[in-house]
Design an enzyme around this catalytic site. Structure first.
Site, PDB file in Angstrom:
ATOM      1  N   THR A 225     -30.919  11.311 -14.146  1.00 37.18           N
ATOM      2  CA  THR A 225     -31.212  11.683 -12.764  1.00 37.18           C
ATOM      3  C   THR A 225     -30.779  13.114 -12.490  1.00 37.18           C
ATOM      4  O   THR A 225     -29.891  13.653 -13.155  1.00 37.18           O
ATOM      5  CB  THR A 225     -30.451  10.771 -11.786  1.00 37.18           C
ATOM      6  OG1 THR A 225     -29.039  10.964 -11.973  1.00 37.18           O
ATOM      7  CG2 THR A 225     -30.761   9.309 -12.009  1.00 37.18           C
ATOM      8  N   GLY A 226     -31.423  13.728 -11.509  1.00 37.16           N
ATOM      9  CA  GLY A 226     -31.020  14.997 -10.915  1.00 37.16           C
ATOM     10  C   GLY A 226     -30.287  15.988 -11.796  1.00 37.16           C
ATOM     11  O   GLY A 226     -30.792  16.485 -12.809  1.00 37.16           O
ATOM     12  N   GLY A 227     -29.027  16.278 -11.394  1.00 42.18           N
ATOM     13  CA  GLY A 227     -28.229  17.293 -12.071  1.00 42.18           C
ATOM     14  C   GLY A 227     -27.911  16.939 -13.505  1.00 42.18           C
ATOM     15  O   GLY A 227     -27.849  17.819 -14.375  1.00 42.18           O
TER      16      GLY A 227
ATOM     17  N   THR B 170     -31.972   5.723  -7.496  1.00 47.22           N
ATOM     18  CA  THR B 170     -31.861   4.640  -8.487  1.00 47.22           C
ATOM     19  C   THR B 170     -31.921   3.256  -7.854  1.00 47.22           C
ATOM     20  O   THR B 170     -31.907   2.255  -8.573  1.00 47.22           O
ATOM     21  CB  THR B 170     -30.533   4.761  -9.264  1.00 47.22           C
ATOM     22  OG1 THR B 170     -29.442   4.653  -8.353  1.00 47.22           O
ATOM     23  CG2 THR B 170     -30.452   6.082 -10.005  1.00 47.22           C
TER      24      THR B 170
ATOM     25  N   ILE C 103     -23.420   5.470  -3.413  1.00 43.78           N
ATOM     26  CA  ILE C 103     -24.033   4.157  -3.169  1.00 43.78           C
ATOM     27  C   ILE C 103     -24.762   3.671  -4.426  1.00 43.78           C
ATOM     28  O   ILE C 103     -24.510   2.582  -4.937  1.00 43.78           O
ATOM     29  CB  ILE C 103     -25.019   4.218  -1.983  1.00 43.78           C
ATOM     30  CG1 ILE C 103     -24.292   4.700  -0.707  1.00 43.78           C
ATOM     31  CG2 ILE C 103     -25.651   2.843  -1.758  1.00 43.78           C
ATOM     32  CD1 ILE C 103     -23.147   3.823  -0.271  1.00 43.78           C
TER      33      ILE C 103
ATOM     34  N   LYS D  58     -21.858  -6.826 -14.289  1.00 39.53           N
ATOM     35  CA  LYS D  58     -22.115  -8.260 -14.092  1.00 39.53           C
ATOM     36  C   LYS D  58     -22.861  -8.833 -15.298  1.00 39.53           C
ATOM     37  O   LYS D  58     -22.590  -9.959 -15.733  1.00 39.53           O
ATOM     38  CB  LYS D  58     -22.935  -8.472 -12.816  1.00 39.53           C
ATOM     39  CG  LYS D  58     -23.330  -9.937 -12.584  1.00 39.53           C
ATOM     40  CD  LYS D  58     -24.086 -10.118 -11.277  1.00 39.53           C
ATOM     41  CE  LYS D  58     -24.487 -11.578 -11.091  1.00 39.53           C
ATOM     42  NZ  LYS D  58     -25.136 -11.821  -9.783  1.00 39.53           N
TER      43      LYS D  58
ATOM     44  N   HIS E 228      22.569   2.069  -7.870  1.00 36.52           N
ATOM     45  CA  HIS E 228      21.901   0.835  -7.435  1.00 36.52           C
ATOM     46  C   HIS E 228      21.278   0.994  -6.043  1.00 36.52           C
ATOM     47  O   HIS E 228      21.418   0.137  -5.173  1.00 36.52           O
ATOM     48  CB  HIS E 228      22.868  -0.339  -7.475  1.00 36.52           C
ATOM     49  CG  HIS E 228      23.491  -0.540  -8.832  1.00 36.52           C
ATOM     50  ND1 HIS E 228      22.755  -0.872  -9.938  1.00 36.52           N
ATOM     51  CD2 HIS E 228      24.776  -0.419  -9.248  1.00 36.52           C
ATOM     52  CE1 HIS E 228      23.566  -0.964 -10.982  1.00 36.52           C
ATOM     53  NE2 HIS E 228      24.791  -0.692 -10.597  1.00 36.52           N
TER      54      HIS E 228
ATOM     55  N   ASN F   3      24.144  -5.445   5.626  1.00 33.70           N
ATOM     56  CA  ASN F   3      24.848  -4.762   6.697  1.00 33.70           C
ATOM     57  C   ASN F   3      25.553  -3.522   6.144  1.00 33.70           C
ATOM     58  O   ASN F   3      26.163  -3.577   5.090  1.00 33.70           O
ATOM     59  CB  ASN F   3      25.885  -5.674   7.336  1.00 33.70           C
ATOM     60  CG  ASN F   3      25.258  -6.734   8.216  1.00 33.70           C
ATOM     61  OD1 ASN F   3      24.347  -6.464   8.976  1.00 33.70           O
ATOM     62  ND2 ASN F   3      25.766  -7.959   8.129  1.00 33.70           N
TER      63      ASN F   3
ATOM     64  N   PHE G  93      24.271  -2.995  15.852  1.00 37.29           N
ATOM     65  CA  PHE G  93      25.344  -3.136  16.831  1.00 37.29           C
ATOM     66  C   PHE G  93      26.465  -4.038  16.330  1.00 37.29           C
ATOM     67  O   PHE G  93      26.301  -4.809  15.378  1.00 37.29           O
ATOM     68  CB  PHE G  93      24.811  -3.634  18.183  1.00 37.29           C
ATOM     69  CG  PHE G  93      24.171  -5.003  18.160  1.00 37.29           C
ATOM     70  CD1 PHE G  93      24.893  -6.144  17.839  1.00 37.29           C
ATOM     71  CD2 PHE G  93      22.842  -5.158  18.519  1.00 37.29           C
ATOM     72  CE1 PHE G  93      24.331  -7.406  17.864  1.00 37.29           C
ATOM     73  CE2 PHE G  93      22.245  -6.419  18.540  1.00 37.29           C
ATOM     74  CZ  PHE G  93      22.994  -7.540  18.210  1.00 37.29           C
TER      75      PHE G  93
ATOM     76  N   ASP H 146      35.714  -7.039  16.466  1.00 40.73           N
ATOM     77  CA  ASP H 146      36.588  -7.068  15.302  1.00 40.73           C
ATOM     78  C   ASP H 146      36.409  -5.844  14.409  1.00 40.73           C
ATOM     79  O   ASP H 146      37.363  -5.376  13.771  1.00 40.73           O
ATOM     80  CB  ASP H 146      36.399  -8.355  14.492  1.00 40.73           C
ATOM     81  CG  ASP H 146      34.940  -8.659  14.160  1.00 40.73           C
ATOM     82  OD1 ASP H 146      34.058  -7.870  14.562  1.00 40.73           O
ATOM     83  OD2 ASP H 146      34.693  -9.690  13.507  1.00 40.73           O
TER      84      ASP H 146
END
Length: 510
Positions: A33-35, A66, A126, A137, A274, A414, A459, A464
């Site tokens: 094709t083309g180019g 195509t 496409i 396939k 770690h 925490n 928070f 404590d």
């Protein structure tokens, strides 16, 4: 089955002329094709134009050339099914045995600076994916090639009449991986352009960087993949100057070290073990910053990873070479520094631009699913912080509080972090309760805790942790606030003369 007719249509013309000439020598008819057709003909090859096969011109500026039954029937017909063969004969359609196609450069197009939306759309292929998928396939009858690196293997197989089903299936699987990757990039681009944040389906795609020796443990297989458009200052763009390949754990730790050192514009040094920081320091010079990071925890830094945000010079290289380090990460190294550091056989030296990236999505797999969130790049300006105690932090405490807050968000929850003199002195990471994390950080800091500041990623559910801070000599605390028992912590701070600042922002890190 022998190869008699090939269809060639490629954007990447690497090696295609040589490949086509070899096909021609073997008497294989070539459609193009083309180019691609123009390039092949300019190199002396006899090529059948796609329009001669379809009986229809290439139209719409090449958008349609195509997409025609004469092409797709020739690809999809099952040669062992009599009805398929008869249909081809009735319609005078010649089967196509070999498809060599690669796609419009969509990824390269959208990577260009200031690319227009229209240009991006025109580079969505496409016809190419349609031919590739049809051929893949029907791989038992059609050999399909998308990767120029496979040309030699395909020629060898054709020459030796050994185009086996297993080989063709491998090529077909590569095609479907490639088209899935291609479609994922298109989908991601269009979704971003449409401003959709969390669409109904999410397809993520990465490119293989390297297969690793093993994962977190020797019995686990692992590999490293990169994003198609990884940030410039990310680990996948690191230039390794010395040392053996990075391991799975090296990559995790190096990424954590990079994230922390990017928090700072002043000279900064980060030591990680770690994925948690074991020592972070900033200073007037990069060697001063390193001294502080080292002094923060001279035991844990052994065998760790160091990230620096300025060039490594000879003086710093000498200091770095005094201990065993797995990895050093820096934006650059002087020639003298490289000479010194490369004398150590087992050290890995990485060169990475150190700058704050644009925020990106963070992905975390769970059993049967995927969690997605924004990267935690929330930074808090000092003027937005809220002093909630009677005592206001001193100027020195403000400096340490903001330093501690930047580092603390990179510690596993925490998390409690102590800092003094723009240096971490105690890190309590990944504990099941907050006061437990505080006790670890305080124990690590020892006497250095006197007059230091404390940062908490979330928070205080009760007072404590403040009591533990007081007993250690902590003078100021920064935390998000938001507990129903905030007043208990505030009152406890006032009782002991501790300044406390609320950020209003939580920094959990799981």
């Amino acid at each position: 089955m022998s190869v008699k007719r090939a269809l060639i249509s490629v954007s990447d013309k690497t090696g295609i002329v040589e490949f086509a000439k070899e096909l021609n020598k073997r008497g294989i008819e070539i459609i193009s094709t083309g180019g691609t057709k123009k390039v092949l003909e300019e190199n002396g090859l006899d090529v059948i134009g796609i329009s001669e096969v379809t009986g229809f011109p290439e139209i719409l500026d090449g958008r349609v050339k195509t997409l025609h039954p004469n092409i797709h029937a020739g690809l999809l017909a099952k040669r062992e099914v009599e009805g398929h063969v008869q249909a081809l004969q009735e319609q005078k359609i010649t089967p196509i045995d070999l498809v060599v196609v690669n796609l419009y450069p969509f990824k390269e197009t959208i990577a260009k600076e200031n690319v227009s939306f229209g240009e991006a759309i025109e580079n969505i292929d496409i016809g190419g994916p349609a031919m590739l998928r049809a051929a893949a396939k029907n791989y038992q009858d059609v050999t399909v090639v998308i990767d120029p690196s496979d040309y030699h293997k395909v020629l060898l197989a054709i020459t030796e009449s050994e185009v086996t089903n297993d080989f063709k299936q491998q090529l077909a699987a590569k095609v479907f991986r490639h088209t899935a990757h291609y479609d994922a990039l298109v989908a991601e681009y269009l979704t971003e352009q449409a401003g959709e944040r969390f669409p109904e389906t999410k397809t993520v795609t990465f490119e293989h960087e390297e297969t690793l020796r093993y994962g977190e443990n020797p019995h686990q297989q692992a590999a490293f993949y990169k994003k198609a458009f990884a940030n410039e200052s990310s680990l996948v763009h690191a230039k390794q100057l010395h040392g053996k390949a990075l391991s799975y754990n090296n990559i995790q730790d190096a990424d954590a070290a990079l994230a922390i050192v990017k928090e700072f514009t002043e000279p900064a040094a980060v030591a990680v073990k770690h994925t948690n920081p074991c020592g972070v320091g900033i200073g007037d010079s990069i060697i001063d910053a390193y001294h502080r990071a080292y002094a923060a925890d001279p035991i844990s830094i052994f065998g760790g990873i160091i990230a620096l945000n300025q060039e490594v010079n000879q003086d710093l290289a000498k200091k770095l070479s005094e201990i065993f380090l797995e990895i050093i990460i820096a934006p650059s190294y002087t020639d003298e520094a490289l000479t010194t550091l490369t004398k150590k056989k087992n050290i890995r030296l990485l060169e990475v631009p150190i700058k704050q990236n644009e925020p990106e999505e963070k992905l975390q797999t769970v059993s049967g699913g995927l969690l997605i969130q924004d990267e935690d790049q929330y930074s808090e300006d000092i003027l937005e912080l809220k002093v909630v105690t009677d005592r206001v932090p001193s100027e020195e405490e403000w400096i340490d509080l903001t330093f501690a807050w930047k580092v603390m968000k990179h510690v596993k929850s925490n998390a409690i972090l102590l800092a003094h003199g723009q240096q971490t002195i105690g890190v309590g990471a990944g504990q099941m309760n907050r006061v437990g994390a505080a006790k670890i950080a305080i124990e690590q800091a020892g006497e250095q805790a006197q007059g230091a500041v404390m940062a908490s990623d979330a928070f205080f559910p009760m007072d404590d942790t403040v009591e533990a801070a007081h007993q250690a000599g902590i003078s100021a605390i920064i935390q998000p606030g938001g507990s129903i028992r905030d007043e208990d912590s505030i009152n406890k701070c006032n009782e002991h003369g501790i300044a406390m600042v609320f950020t209003g922002v939580r920094h959990f890190k799981h």
